[in-house]
Design an enzyme around this catalytic site. Structure first.
Site, PDB file in Angstrom:
ATOM      1  N   LYS A 227       0.829  -1.213   0.000  1.00 53.25           N
ATOM      2  CA  LYS A 227       0.000   0.000   0.000  1.00 53.25           C
ATOM      3  C   LYS A 227       0.857   1.254   0.000  1.00 53.25           C
ATOM      4  O   LYS A 227       0.534   2.250  -0.659  1.00 53.25           O
ATOM      5  CB  LYS A 227      -0.914  -0.009   1.234  1.00 53.25           C
ATOM      6  CG  LYS A 227      -1.754   1.254   1.396  1.00 53.25           C
ATOM      7  CD  LYS A 227      -2.679   1.158   2.599  1.00 53.25           C
ATOM      8  CE  LYS A 227      -3.498   2.444   2.750  1.00 53.25           C
ATOM      9  NZ  LYS A 227      -4.479   2.343   3.858  1.00 53.25           N
TER      10      LYS A 227
ATOM     11  N   HIS B 142     -22.808 -33.113 -23.225  1.00 52.63           N
ATOM     12  CA  HIS B 142     -22.573 -31.687 -23.499  1.00 52.63           C
ATOM     13  C   HIS B 142     -23.889 -30.930 -23.653  1.00 52.63           C
ATOM     14  O   HIS B 142     -24.061 -30.137 -24.572  1.00 52.63           O
ATOM     15  CB  HIS B 142     -21.674 -31.499 -24.725  1.00 52.63           C
ATOM     16  CG  HIS B 142     -20.332 -32.134 -24.575  1.00 52.63           C
ATOM     17  ND1 HIS B 142     -19.446 -32.273 -25.615  1.00 52.63           N
ATOM     18  CD2 HIS B 142     -19.709 -32.675 -23.505  1.00 52.63           C
ATOM     19  CE1 HIS B 142     -18.345 -32.876 -25.205  1.00 52.63           C
ATOM     20  NE2 HIS B 142     -18.489 -33.123 -23.910  1.00 52.63           N
TER      21      HIS B 142
END
Length: 501
Positions: free
Chosen positions: A138, A265
C-alpha cells in the site's frame, strides 16, 4: 525520483537466496531488523541484525503467533514520509522508518498437499505476513516490498546497479506482485475451508471450471433437488449436464411412460420410452452408443438390477433416477467415483439466468410442448403419429439450435444440433441414423423452428419420413406446406418455438 533504502525488515519462511541479498544490504549500510529463524540465519552470515522485539519491547509470544503485529512495526511501514503529521507522530512514538520489507508466507498449500491433520494446516495460516505485505505494498511510494524468494536476485541487481536506491516504477512493480501473492494465498485458504466445511452458506468452490485452468463456484442448494448416494464431487461440467438432464426428464412425469435419456454436453444423444426401465435404457443407448460414452444418464423410473447390470458395462459420469433398488445400488456403487443422484419430489424453478456482457440475463423457463395443433399437411396425422410427433417435439426442445430430432417408435434415431443452418442439422441427423443402421421409413421429424423453404421436407421425405412437426411462422411457410400437400405428408404447426442457444 529514486529513493534510498536505509532500513529493512526481513522475516521469511524460505531463506533460499538471502545469502546473496543480505550481504548486499549490509554492504550498503542498511540497518536490518528481523525475527526468529530469519534473525538466526542472518547472524550466522556474520551480519549484524536488530531483533524486532527491541523495537516493540515485546518478545515473540503465543508460540510465535504474535511477533510483528505491533504499532511500531506497522507504523514504520505505513508512515508516509511526505506527510508532516505522520513524520511528527513517528518521531513522537520512536517509530523508525522501514524502507524495505522482505516477507514471504507460511507454506499453506504445501501443508494441505502433504497432510490432512487440520491443526497442522491451521497453523500454516499466516497472519502477520499478509498484513505486513499488504501494508508495505500500500505504501509503495515510500518503500519496497518483496513477497517471494524469486525476487531476491532482482532486487539485488537493482540495488547494485542503482547504488541502493529504487524508482517509483520498480516499487510499484514489486507492490503489484505482492498483492497477487496475498490474493492467491487467501484464495487457497478459502478453498480449503469451503471444501472441508459442509454447507458454508450456499456457495461452494468447485475443483475447477469448464476447463482445468478456470476457477469456479456453485451457489445454490443441491440438496433440495437430489441426494448424492455415491461418487466424487460434482464438477462444473457435471452440473451443467445434470441441469440439462433434469430439464429433459421433467417433461415426462414419473409414473407415466418410462423414459430413459443420455445427455452429452447438454444435448440429448439418446432417449426412448419403453414399458420397462431396462428396455428404455437399451433403446436410448442404441440410438447413439458412440456418444453415450462419458455421458450423464437420467430416467423417470426405478433403476432395477437388470438395468444396473446393463448400465454397468459402459463408462458414464452421472446417473439420475427417482429411486434405486438395493441390489441395483450395490452394482452401480462398484465404481467409487461414479456419481449416483436420487431425485427428490421438488418442483423446478421458474426462472433461468445467464451471465454475459458484464450483466445477467433472466427469462421464464421454456414450459410446454405446443400452444396449438394445426394440421396443415396433405393428410391428417394418425393417432400413432400424433404421439410420436408430440414426443419428438419435446426431445427437439432439449437439443441446441438449430435442431432436428428424428423419432421412430419412441426412440431418438437421429439428431442434428448446434448447427448454423437447419439443412445442416437435418443432414447431420440423417447421417447419425445411417451410422447406426436405422431405417427412417416411418420416422417422424421435429424442428425447433420453422422451415423457411421446402428443402428440409424434401430431403427428409426422400429418406422415408412422412410426418413433421414445427412451430411455423415463416413468411414462406406455404413452401413446405404445399410440398406436404402435394405429396400426402402430415405436417403439424405448433405456434410455439423452442430455440435453445
Amino acid at each position: 525520483m529514486n529513493k534510498p533504502i536505509k532500513s529493512a525488515l526481513i522475516s521469511v519462511f524460505y531463506k533460499d537466496g538471502l545469502e546473496t541479498l543480505v550481504p548486499t544490504l549490509h554492504q550498503q549500510g542498511i540497518t536490518l531488523y528481523s525475527t526468529g529463524g530469519t534473525q538466526s540465519f542472518i547472524e550466522k552470515l556474520g551480519i549484524p541484525v536488530v531483533p524486532v522485539e527491541n523495537l516493540t519491547s515485546y518478545p515473540s509470544i503465543l508460540g510465535g503467533r504474535v511477533k510483528t503485529l505491533h504499532p511500531v512495526v506497522f507504523g514504520g511501514i505505513l508512515g508516509k514520509r511526505a506527510d508532516a503529521v505522520h513524520v511528527q507522530e513517528m518521531a513522537q512514538y520512536n517509530i523508525p522508518e522501514i524502507d524495505l520489507v522482505i516477507v514471504d508466507l507460511y507454506p499453506f498449500e504445501e501443508t494441505v498437499a502433504n497432510t490432512s491433520e487440520e491443526s497442522a494446516i491451521i497453523e500454516k495460516i499466516d497472519i502477520g505476513g499478509p498484513s505486513m505485505i499488504r501494508a508495505a505494498a500500500k505504501n509503495f511510494s515510500d518503500l519496497v516490498v518483496l513477497s517471494s524468494k524469486d525476487d531476491y536476485a532482482v532486487l539485488n541487481d537493482i540495488l547494485l546497479a542503482q547504488n541502493g536506491t529504487t524508482t517509483l516504477e520498480q516499487r510499484r512493480m514489486f507492490a503489484a506482485k505482492a498483492f497477487e501473492v496475498v490474493k492467491r494465498y487467501d484464495i487457497a485458504i478459502a478453498d480449503y475451508f469451503l471444501s472441508t466445511t459442509p454447507e458454508v452458506g450456499s456457495k461452494k468452490t468447485l475443483r475447477y471450471g469448464e476447463n482445468p485452468h478456470q476457477s469456479a463456484t456453485f451457489e445454490g442448494n443441491l440438496a433440495e433437488l437430489f441426494e448424492q448416494v455415491n461418487g466424487k464431487e460434482l464438477s462444473y461440467n457435471n452440473l451443467v449436464d445434470v441441469d440439462a438432464a433434469m430439464q429433459l426428464i421433467r417433461e415426462f412425469e414419473a409414473g407415466s411412460d418410462t423414459t430413459f435419456a443420455i445427455i452429452k454436453h447438454t444435448n440429448v444423444c439418446g432417449v426412448s420410452q419403453r414399458p420397462t426401465v431396462k428396455a428404455a435404457w437399451d433403446a436410448a443407448l442404441a440410438g447413439d452408443p458412440e456418444s453415450a460414452f462419458g455421458g450423464v444418464l437420467v430416467t423417470n423410473g426405478t433403476v432395477d438390477l437388470d438395468t444396473a447390470n446393463a448400465i454397468n458395462e459402459i463408462f458414464f459420469e452421472v446417473l439420475i433416477a427417482p429411486a434405486y433398488n438395493e441390489d441395483a445400488l450395490a452394482v452401480l456403487k462398484s465404481k467409487k467415483n461414479r456419481i449416483l443422484l436420487q431425485l427428490k419430489d421438488q418442483p423446478a424453478g421458474t426462472t433461468q439466468y445467464r451471465s454475459l456482457l458484464n450483466g445477467v440475463l433472466s427469462q421464464n423457463n421454456d414450459i410446454g410442448n405446443y400452444t396449438e395443433w394445426n394440421e396443415v399437411g396433405g393428410r391428417t396425422c394418425t393417432d400413432a403419429e400424433k404421439a410420436e410427433l408430440a414426443f419428438a417435439n419435446l426431445v427437439c426442445k432439449h437439443l441446441k439450435s438449430n435442431a432436428i430430432a428424428l423419432i421412430k417408435d419412441r426412440q431418438l434415431v437421429g439428431k442434428g444440433c448446434g448447427q448454423t443452418s437447419r439443412i445442416d442439422a437435418l443432414r447431420h441427423s440423417i447421417e447419425k441414423a445411417r451410422q447406426f443402421n436405422f431405417d427412417l421409413k416411418g420416422a417422424v421429424l421435429a424442428s425447433d423452428a420453422f422451415f423457411p423453404f421446402d428443402d428440409c421436407v424434401k430431403i427428409a421425405h426422400a429418406e422415408g419420413i412422412e410426418a413433421f412437426i414445427q412451430p411455423g411462422g415463416s413468411i414462406r411457410d406455404k413452401d413446405s406446406i404445399e410440398y406436404c400437400q402435394q405429396n400426402g405428408l402430415a405436417m403439424v404447426m405448433t405456434g410455439m418455438r423452442h430455440f435453445r442457444h
